[in-house]
Write a protein that holds these residues in place. Structure first.
Motif, PDB file in Angstrom:
ATOM      1  N   ARG A  21      -4.067   3.831  -3.939  1.00 24.08           N
ATOM      2  CA  ARG A  21      -3.984   3.054  -2.703  1.00 24.08           C
ATOM      3  C   ARG A  21      -2.811   2.079  -2.709  1.00 24.08           C
ATOM      4  O   ARG A  21      -2.262   1.777  -1.647  1.00 24.08           O
ATOM      5  CB  ARG A  21      -5.279   2.263  -2.484  1.00 24.08           C
ATOM      6  CG  ARG A  21      -6.508   3.120  -2.204  1.00 24.08           C
ATOM      7  CD  ARG A  21      -7.693   2.243  -1.899  1.00 24.08           C
ATOM      8  NE  ARG A  21      -7.413   1.346  -0.783  1.00 24.08           N
ATOM      9  CZ  ARG A  21      -8.128   0.260  -0.487  1.00 24.08           C
ATOM     10  NH1 ARG A  21      -9.152  -0.063  -1.247  1.00 24.08           N
ATOM     11  NH2 ARG A  21      -7.812  -0.504   0.541  1.00 24.08           N
ATOM     12  N   GLU A  61      -0.403  -5.895   2.162  1.00 23.24           N
ATOM     13  CA  GLU A  61      -1.813  -6.147   2.473  1.00 23.24           C
ATOM     14  C   GLU A  61      -2.398  -7.163   1.508  1.00 23.24           C
ATOM     15  O   GLU A  61      -1.983  -7.253   0.348  1.00 23.24           O
ATOM     16  CB  GLU A  61      -2.634  -4.855   2.407  1.00 23.24           C
ATOM     17  CG  GLU A  61      -2.185  -3.784   3.389  1.00 23.24           C
ATOM     18  CD  GLU A  61      -3.083  -2.568   3.355  1.00 23.24           C
ATOM     19  OE1 GLU A  61      -4.141  -2.626   2.683  1.00 23.24           O
ATOM     20  OE2 GLU A  61      -2.737  -1.566   4.004  1.00 23.24           O
ATOM     21  N   SER A 117       0.831  -1.191   0.000  1.00 21.58           N
ATOM     22  CA  SER A 117       0.000   0.000   0.000  1.00 21.58           C
ATOM     23  C   SER A 117       0.869   1.246   0.000  1.00 21.58           C
ATOM     24  O   SER A 117       2.077   1.194   0.260  1.00 21.58           O
ATOM     25  CB  SER A 117      -0.917   0.011   1.220  1.00 21.58           C
ATOM     26  OG  SER A 117      -0.185   0.308   2.396  1.00 21.58           O
ATOM     27  N   VAL A 118       0.263   2.377  -0.298  1.00 23.60           N
ATOM     28  CA  VAL A 118       0.988   3.644  -0.271  1.00 23.60           C
ATOM     29  C   VAL A 118       1.411   3.998   1.149  1.00 23.60           C
ATOM     30  O   VAL A 118       2.217   4.905   1.343  1.00 23.60           O
ATOM     31  CB  VAL A 118       0.122   4.762  -0.872  1.00 23.60           C
ATOM     32  CG1 VAL A 118      -0.137   4.519  -2.356  1.00 23.60           C
ATOM     33  CG2 VAL A 118      -1.199   4.895  -0.117  1.00 23.60           C
ATOM     34  N   ARG A 119       0.893   3.275   2.149  1.00 25.32           N
ATOM     35  CA  ARG A 119       1.340   3.457   3.546  1.00 25.32           C
ATOM     36  C   ARG A 119       2.548   2.577   3.847  1.00 25.32           C
ATOM     37  O   ARG A 119       2.964   2.465   4.993  1.00 25.32           O
ATOM     38  CB  ARG A 119       0.205   3.109   4.506  1.00 25.32           C
ATOM     39  CG  ARG A 119      -1.028   3.981   4.366  1.00 25.32           C
ATOM     40  CD  ARG A 119      -2.106   3.533   5.338  1.00 25.32           C
ATOM     41  NE  ARG A 119      -2.486   2.137   5.105  1.00 25.32           N
ATOM     42  CZ  ARG A 119      -3.075   1.371   6.001  1.00 25.32           C
ATOM     43  NH1 ARG A 119      -3.340   1.843   7.209  1.00 25.32           N
ATOM     44  NH2 ARG A 119      -3.391   0.116   5.699  1.00 25.32           N
ATOM     45  N   ASN A 120       3.083   1.903   2.797  1.00 22.10           N
ATOM     46  CA  ASN A 120       4.242   1.031   2.928  1.00 22.10           C
ATOM     47  C   ASN A 120       3.931  -0.210   3.764  1.00 22.10           C
ATOM     48  O   ASN A 120       4.760  -0.682   4.541  1.00 22.10           O
ATOM     49  CB  ASN A 120       5.435   1.775   3.545  1.00 22.10           C
ATOM     50  CG  ASN A 120       6.753   1.157   3.120  1.00 22.10           C
ATOM     51  OD1 ASN A 120       6.848   0.558   2.043  1.00 22.10           O
ATOM     52  ND2 ASN A 120       7.774   1.293   3.947  1.00 22.10           N
ATOM     53  N   MET A 121       2.708  -0.750   3.598  1.00 23.57           N
ATOM     54  CA  MET A 121       2.282  -1.962   4.293  1.00 23.57           C
ATOM     55  C   MET A 121       1.950  -3.025   3.249  1.00 23.57           C
ATOM     56  O   MET A 121       1.376  -2.726   2.202  1.00 23.57           O
ATOM     57  CB  MET A 121       1.042  -1.693   5.142  1.00 23.57           C
ATOM     58  CG  MET A 121       1.221  -0.669   6.235  1.00 23.57           C
ATOM     59  SD  MET A 121       2.084  -1.347   7.644  1.00 23.57           S
ATOM     60  CE  MET A 121       0.820  -2.433   8.307  1.00 23.57           C
ATOM     61  N   ARG A 144       4.883  -4.951   7.972  1.00 24.07           N
ATOM     62  CA  ARG A 144       5.341  -3.646   7.488  1.00 24.07           C
ATOM     63  C   ARG A 144       6.631  -3.854   6.689  1.00 24.07           C
ATOM     64  O   ARG A 144       7.495  -4.638   7.052  1.00 24.07           O
ATOM     65  CB  ARG A 144       5.606  -2.706   8.665  1.00 24.07           C
ATOM     66  CG  ARG A 144       6.026  -1.310   8.221  1.00 24.07           C
ATOM     67  CD  ARG A 144       6.182  -0.402   9.418  1.00 24.07           C
ATOM     68  NE  ARG A 144       4.911  -0.190  10.095  1.00 24.07           N
ATOM     69  CZ  ARG A 144       4.012   0.691   9.704  1.00 24.07           C
ATOM     70  NH1 ARG A 144       4.244   1.443   8.655  1.00 24.07           N
ATOM     71  NH2 ARG A 144       2.904   0.846  10.358  1.00 24.07           N
TER      72      ARG A 144
END
Length: 384
Positions: free
Chosen positions: A298, A229, A223-227, A382
């Motif tokens: 996303r 998923e 994801s763009v949150r660096n997770m 992460r």
């Protein structure tokens, strides 16, 4: 006021009682349940025996039951001159009813007690089953709207009164000086459930889709949150977890699946801030289409990541989605078998085998041809 036998015995032994049987109640009982020849009555939760004694004066032979010895001691003492009453210590919710007459009763009464019964529908169904043909069950109870606030724990509201009539083909309600008198006949009707208004939300429900291919690779996206998923999202109103698990990958990856190929593996629970989350883990065992990136805002490029154990995505998920992996392992332990299922890759339209689209758009609008997806970085969910 307690709800145990000891508490109720103390209540009656101390000389306390409930509202006396009124003239309107007596009239309604005599009118709607006149005793036939050889009539037999059951007065459940009889207390000190006032109603049982009245039924005896009408001509019934009466079994009067209560689970409080203090109540029965007063009943035997205060009604010692009344003939035709048998006093029995019996809890109508819990005890074996073997002492009751097997050939049934023409009338069964339950007065000033139903509000204290925990499993009301089951108890009324059981009492109704003891009625003889054309027998009558009479329930008498205070009503909330006619009862002072400090005593409303002994009363029922309108919705609760309606539920008492479920399971009987004939149900008529009368008023007796503010008391509700329910006359119920012909047990065996259907039951219905009733909720009081809209329930408050307790948790957010979602679905997590574990999409695998025949090689045991698992679909993951960074994801763009660096997770890392798996596809997933909220379960919508009226939607099943399987339907959500099919819908979300189609929206996020372009892969299409059917609900019959979606299998629930586990249910996970966690808390995020002050929100309780319930996530249903669903494995997708067959799919078709080209892997794309419909939501570049996303995710970075999506791809199938290879597990250390081909055909078993658990190792990969333990490294990058340990919450999902734990749920899958727990499901397997509870079921006594591995929750993984055979994977089928359906052919795309036209009969040719669909291949993953190795061209994926970045969030910034660029294009990348990554070839094979490289190894994932280690870490509990992460990216390193």
């Amino acid at each position: 006021m307690g709800y145990t036998r000891a508490d109720w015995s103390a209540h009656f032994s101390e000389g306390r009682d409930f509202r006396q049987l009124g003239d309107d109640e007596k009239r309604l009982i005599a009118e709607h349940a006149p005793p036939p020849a050889g009539g037999r009555a059951l007065d459940a939760c009889c207390g000190t025996g006032e109603l049982a004694a009245f039924l005896a004066t009408l001509g019934y032979t009466v079994d009067a039951t209560d689970f409080a010895e203090g109540a029965l001691a007063r009943a035997r003492a205060e009604r010692s001159t009344v003939e035709g009453v048998r006093w029995l210590c019996l809890d109508v919710e819990e005890d074996d009813p073997a002492d009751l007459h097997e050939d049934g009763y023409d009338v069964v009464t339950l007065r000033m007690a139903v509000a204290f019964v925990r499993d009301r529908c089951r108890v009324l169904r059981g009492l109704g089953a003891r009625l003889r043909e054309n027998g009558t069950l009479i329930v008498i109870t205070p009503v909330v709207e006619r009862t002072p606030e400090e005593r409303r724990h002994i009363a029922l509201d309108e919705d609760e009164l309606v539920l008492l009539t479920e399971g009987f083909e004939e149900a008529v309600r009368f008023d007796a000086a503010g008391m509700a008198v329910l006359v119920l006949r012909k047990p065996g009707g259907s039951f219905a459930s009733l909720e009081k208004g809209r329930p408050g939300p307790q948790a957010v429900a979602g679905a997590a889709a574990v999409v695998t291919d025949p090689s045991g690779r698992v679909l993951l996206g960074r994801s763009v949150r660096n997770m890392w998923e798996v596809p997933g999202g909220r379960i919508e109103t009226g939607e099943s977890a399987q339907a959500a698990a099919v819908r979300e990958p189609a929206k996020e990856t372009g892969l299409a699946a059917r609900e019959e190929d979606a299998h629930v593996l586990a249910v996970l629970h966690d808390d995020r801030a002050d929100v309780r989350r319930i996530t249903v883990v669903v494995r997708i065992t067959a799919w078709e289409g080209l892997l794309g990136l419909p939501e570049p805002h996303r995710f970075l490029p999506l791809g199938m990541a290879r597990s250390a154990h081909p055909g078993h995505p658990g190792g990969l998920l333990r490294a990058h989605r340990p919450d999902v992996a734990r749920g899958m392992a727990g499901s397997a332990a509870r079921a006594g078998a591995c929750p993984l299922l055979p994977v089928r890759r359906r052919r795309a339209s036209g009969g040719r085998r669909a291949r993953p689209d190795r061209t994926a758009a970045h969030a910034d609008g660029g294009v990348r041809r990554p070839g094979r997806l490289g190894p994932l970085p280690a870490g509990p969910g992460r990216a390193a």
